[in-house]
Write a protein that holds these residues in place. Structure first.
Motif, PDB file in Angstrom:
ATOM      1  N   GLY A 267       0.794  -1.216   0.000  1.00 42.44           N
ATOM      2  CA  GLY A 267       0.000   0.000   0.000  1.00 42.44           C
ATOM      3  C   GLY A 267       0.826   1.265   0.000  1.00 42.44           C
ATOM      4  N   LEU A 268       2.144   1.123   0.221  1.00 41.89           N
ATOM      5  CA  LEU A 268       3.043   2.279   0.219  1.00 41.89           C
ATOM      6  C   LEU A 268       3.590   2.598  -1.169  1.00 41.89           C
ATOM      7  N   VAL A 269       3.304   1.748  -2.137  1.00 43.66           N
ATOM      8  CA  VAL A 269       3.736   2.035  -3.511  1.00 43.66           C
ATOM      9  C   VAL A 269       2.870   3.169  -4.063  1.00 43.66           C
ATOM     10  N   PRO A 270       3.477   4.276  -4.483  1.00 43.23           N
ATOM     11  CA  PRO A 270       2.686   5.403  -4.990  1.00 43.23           C
ATOM     12  C   PRO A 270       2.025   5.070  -6.318  1.00 43.23           C
ATOM     13  N   LEU A 271       0.844   5.616  -6.537  1.00 46.91           N
ATOM     14  CA  LEU A 271       0.161   5.424  -7.812  1.00 46.91           C
ATOM     15  C   LEU A 271       0.889   6.228  -8.904  1.00 46.91           C
ATOM     16  N   PRO A 272       0.936   5.707 -10.131  1.00 49.82           N
ATOM     17  CA  PRO A 272       1.743   6.334 -11.202  1.00 49.82           C
ATOM     18  C   PRO A 272       1.034   7.495 -11.889  1.00 49.82           C
ATOM     19  N   SER A 273       0.771   8.537 -11.158  1.00 50.74           N
ATOM     20  CA  SER A 273       0.125   9.713 -11.741  1.00 50.74           C
ATOM     21  C   SER A 273       1.104  10.479 -12.625  1.00 50.74           C
ATOM     22  N   LYS A 274       0.553  11.251 -13.551  1.00 55.06           N
ATOM     23  CA  LYS A 274       1.378  12.108 -14.424  1.00 55.06           C
ATOM     24  C   LYS A 274       1.621  13.428 -13.722  1.00 55.06           C
ATOM     25  N   TRP A 275       2.905  13.835 -13.656  1.00 55.25           N
ATOM     26  CA  TRP A 275       3.291  15.043 -12.937  1.00 55.25           C
ATOM     27  C   TRP A 275       3.682  16.159 -13.897  1.00 55.25           C
ATOM     28  N   ARG A 316      -4.424  26.059 -13.879  1.00 50.37           N
ATOM     29  CA  ARG A 316      -4.069  25.998 -15.297  1.00 50.37           C
ATOM     30  C   ARG A 316      -3.370  24.686 -15.646  1.00 50.37           C
ATOM     31  N   LEU A 317      -2.456  24.250 -14.769  1.00 54.47           N
ATOM     32  CA  LEU A 317      -1.707  23.025 -15.026  1.00 54.47           C
ATOM     33  C   LEU A 317      -2.608  21.791 -15.017  1.00 54.47           C
ATOM     34  N   ARG A 318      -3.586  21.769 -14.124  1.00 50.73           N
ATOM     35  CA  ARG A 318      -4.502  20.622 -14.067  1.00 50.73           C
ATOM     36  C   ARG A 318      -5.238  20.447 -15.404  1.00 50.73           C
ATOM     37  N   LEU A 319      -5.674  21.564 -15.964  1.00 53.21           N
ATOM     38  CA  LEU A 319      -6.349  21.500 -17.270  1.00 53.21           C
ATOM     39  C   LEU A 319      -5.384  21.060 -18.366  1.00 53.21           C
ATOM     40  N   GLN A 320      -4.153  21.560 -18.293  1.00 53.07           N
ATOM     41  CA  GLN A 320      -3.161  21.232 -19.307  1.00 53.07           C
ATOM     42  C   GLN A 320      -2.765  19.763 -19.237  1.00 53.07           C
ATOM     43  N   ARG A 321      -2.655  19.231 -18.035  1.00 53.15           N
ATOM     44  CA  ARG A 321      -2.259  17.832 -17.875  1.00 53.15           C
ATOM     45  C   ARG A 321      -3.350  16.877 -18.348  1.00 53.15           C
ATOM     46  N   GLY A 322      -4.595  17.202 -18.041  1.00 53.20           N
ATOM     47  CA  GLY A 322      -5.676  16.293 -18.387  1.00 53.20           C
ATOM     48  C   GLY A 322      -5.805  15.175 -17.377  1.00 53.20           C
ATOM     49  N   HIS A 323      -5.990  13.960 -17.848  1.00 51.40           N
ATOM     50  CA  HIS A 323      -6.209  12.813 -16.976  1.00 51.40           C
ATOM     51  C   HIS A 323      -5.000  12.561 -16.083  1.00 51.40           C
ATOM     52  N   ALA A 324      -5.258  12.238 -14.819  1.00 53.55           N
ATOM     53  CA  ALA A 324      -4.165  12.019 -13.868  1.00 53.55           C
ATOM     54  C   ALA A 324      -3.395  10.748 -14.151  1.00 53.55           C
ATOM     55  N   PHE A 325      -4.020   9.782 -14.816  1.00 54.46           N
ATOM     56  CA  PHE A 325      -3.362   8.488 -15.066  1.00 54.46           C
ATOM     57  C   PHE A 325      -3.434   8.126 -16.544  1.00 54.46           C
ATOM     58  N   PRO A 326      -2.708   8.882 -17.368  1.00 62.19           N
ATOM     59  CA  PRO A 326      -2.666   8.539 -18.802  1.00 62.19           C
ATOM     60  C   PRO A 326      -1.904   7.238 -18.989  1.00 62.19           C
TER      61      PRO A 326
END
Length: 329
Positions: A267-275, A316-326
């Protein structure tokens, strides 16, 4: 863990001792010389083969055992930071989070500056990714001197590693000294309120305190660089808090996430979100008189300005990134 910088102005933080020299595990005294930046790779940027890497490692090991390495008065060890500490987290930066940086031209190549960023993620991985971004991606390979919570320096192993990697206690005295020396200093004014907030409040900045970081920048006459980090909020979505256990262990919180504690260590493994990390345009303070750092109204207004700029960057960045888990490519 970095995070208690927001305490400036609300209570006095005890400054830890700075060292005139620093001893390694073998008892050897390392030289105390000015801070330098350890650059990666060969001079021409060509990748190294296995033989080159082995030769470099053996030379690194020999110098460590002989005490032939550089530290500064805070215990910062540039070579160990680059070759070992940052190397351990570079795979996360490049392949797991696939971090994209924007606006590095806003960070000076040599002069002192104060990077002010949002804080999030339940576990402050964002501080580590910010270090890698500035060291590896910036043309000048700048080390970031992060200001950490006093909790960090109450834990023997973590305190030692933090100082080796360039961190120091979040107090005005240390911040002023570093910035006056031309160092790049990093601060997270939200503190534990930001890193430990629930997932339902993601990307909503918490209170910045009374602006001790702004006062330090004014005294040193260095620019303030607003920095927005998008991606950390999704790595450990905090949906609850084990408050009783947190108090028992003296922690600010003990999170419950969709995977922790249900899956144990997994459970300590971080989810692979796009940064994405964006460095905004610098806010100059050299036009102000250093004595104006004692003007609470001016400091409060500038603090509020920095907070608002970072919030706008986040939106602004949230919109630019789009989906958190592409999908991975």
């Amino acid at each position: 863990m970095v995070g208690n910088s927001a305490r400036w102005g609300r209570e006095t933080v005890k400054q830890t001792d700075a060292f005139s020299d620093f001893h390694d595990e073998e008892g050897e005294t390392a030289r105390v010389i000015p801070i330098t930046s350890a650059r990666r790779g060969t001079e021409d940027g060509a990748p190294k083969n296995v033989e080159d890497r082995l030769t470099e490692f053996l030379d690194f090991l020999r110098r460590r055992l002989a005490g032939e390495y550089e530290v500064d008065e805070f215990g910062f060890d540039p070579e160990l930071n680059d070759k070992v500490l940052l190397e351990l987290i570079r795979p996360l930066y490049r392949h797991w989070f696939r971090v994209q940086t924007i606006g590095l031209a806003n960070v000076p190549d040599e002069a002192g500056a104060l990077v002010v960023a949002n804080h999030s993620g339940t576990i402050p991985v964002d501080a580590l990714m910010l270090q890698v971004a500035l060291h590896d991606e910036h043309p000048a390979h700048r080390p970031l001197r992060l200001l950490g919570a006093d909790l960090v320096y109450q834990l023997p192993v973590l305190a030692h590693l933090s100082r080796k990697s360039g961190h120091t206690l979040a107090c005005p005295e240390d911040a002023d000294r570093l910035m006056r020396k031309g160092e790049l200093v990093g601060v997270f004014p939200e503190g534990f309120k930001g890193v430990g907030k629930p997932f339902s409040e993601r990307y909503k900045l918490q209170r910045f305190g009374r602006g001790g970081f702004v006062a330090s920048a004014i005294r040193a006459g260095v620019p303030i660089i607003p920095c927005a980090i998008v991606g950390a909020e999704e790595i450990y979505p905090k949906i609850g808090d084990l408050r009783s256990l947190a108090r028992l262990f003296g922690l600010p919180y003990l999170p419950i996430t969709p995977l922790f504690p249900w899956l144990g260590p997994l459970g300590l493994v971080p989810l692979p979100s796009k940064w994405m990390i964006e460095f905004g345009e610098p806010i100059r303070t050299d036009t102000l008189d250093p004595e104006e750092a004692d003007d609470p109204m001016l400091v409060f207004n500038l603090t509020d300005q920095v907070r608002e700029l970072i919030q706008q960057q986040l939106n602004r960045l949230r919109l630019q990134r789009g989906h958190a888990f592409p999908p991975f490519f």
